[in-house]
Scaffold this active site. Sequence first.
Site, mmCIF file in Angstrom:
data_model
loop_
_atom_site.group_PDB
_atom_site.id
_atom_site.type_symbol
_atom_site.label_atom_id
_atom_site.label_comp_id
_atom_site.label_asym_id
_atom_site.label_seq_id
_atom_site.Cartn_x
_atom_site.Cartn_y
_atom_site.Cartn_z
ATOM 1 C CG ASP A 75 -1.807 -1.146 1.313
ATOM 2 O OD1 ASP A 75 -2.680 -1.137 0.383
ATOM 3 O OD2 ASP A 75 -1.635 -2.235 2.194
ATOM 4 C CD GLU A 80 -4.017 12.657 1.319
ATOM 5 O OE1 GLU A 80 -4.146 13.814 1.144
ATOM 6 O OE2 GLU A 80 -4.538 11.401 1.159
ATOM 7 C CG ASP A 81 -3.011 7.159 4.223
ATOM 8 O OD1 ASP A 81 -3.717 8.011 4.353
ATOM 9 O OD2 ASP A 81 -3.412 5.916 3.507
ATOM 10 N NE ARG A 100 -0.298 2.205 3.901
ATOM 11 C CZ ARG A 100 -0.831 3.435 3.470
ATOM 12 N NH1 ARG A 100 -2.078 3.725 3.563
ATOM 13 N NH2 ARG A 100 -0.091 4.130 2.731
ATOM 14 N NE ARG A 146 -6.697 0.951 7.647
ATOM 15 C CZ ARG A 146 -6.240 0.976 6.565
ATOM 16 N NH1 ARG A 146 -5.677 1.660 5.642
ATOM 17 N NH2 ARG A 146 -6.711 -0.081 5.684
ATOM 18 C CG HIS A 176 -8.648 7.910 4.892
ATOM 19 N ND1 HIS A 176 -7.875 7.282 3.991
ATOM 20 C CD2 HIS A 176 -8.054 7.363 6.188
ATOM 21 C CE1 HIS A 176 -6.798 6.445 4.547
ATOM 22 N NE2 HIS A 176 -6.915 6.603 5.745
ATOM 23 C CB CYS A 263 -4.428 8.193 -1.631
ATOM 24 S SG CYS A 263 -6.102 8.364 -1.107
#
Length: 268
Positions: A75, A80-81, A100, A146, A176, A263
């Site tokens: 992933d 962006e995460d 992640r 998340r 999100h 993202c």
Amino acid sequence: MWKNYDKHILRGGIVLFSRAIVKKISKSYVNGLTTSDLGKPDYAKAVEQHEQYVDALKKCGLEVIVLEADENFPDSTFVEDTAVLTTNSAIITNPGAESRNGEVKEIREVVKKYYDKLEEIQSPGFLDGGDVLQIDKHFYVGLSARTNREGAEQFAKIQAEYGYETTIVPLEKFFHLKTGIAYLGNNDLVVAGEFVDHPVFQDYNKIVVDAVEEYAANCIRINDYVVIPQGFSDAKQKIEAAGYTVIELDMSEIQKQDGGLSCLSLRF
């Protein structure tokens, strides 16, 4: 603080970006995390769509920093995460999906080349960058599967030190926060679903995306353009009617893995 900050002015309430960080799609991407029921991604097509995305960033005037794919993190193209980049600091997140967490190591090393000040979200706090929306000197942080309250409160504390306010927004349905909302500048918000009548956003001008085109709510304003996913004609018409120039991109293979336009890059 952002190095060479004086070059990056606010225009219509948005930051004038000059760079973006992206990460190539790995072959393992097709086995990544997803809650969608859209089928398995076509790897070759996903790579092509990512390349078109990079071309669009360049069209918007950005220097694009391209990181190589990492097969250990399916992933990780969703950069962006892993960080929240602002004009005052870079916040390295602690992604809410355990698989992640290791992605932040590389991002930290890249980001510190451009930022003098790095902050970090620490366990037991979790934060995905996809849950953070900035509007001028105000942040909105979504509580999702998340991002937990501890992570959101750590983020709010960090931003308070720089004189920024943060509003924490519990999510009801969206994956999100930015799955269903985008800020275009000039007090204009693109909204869908639970955000259409949300009291927290009542003072903004709302460009409402209908339920059948909900995916288009994850669009991004980059300098003189608004980049939107392809195939959502009503959303496109509304955004153009509000005075914005649109770039459309095919995102079919990104959508299959719960991904959207925001993202795929860290813009700063």
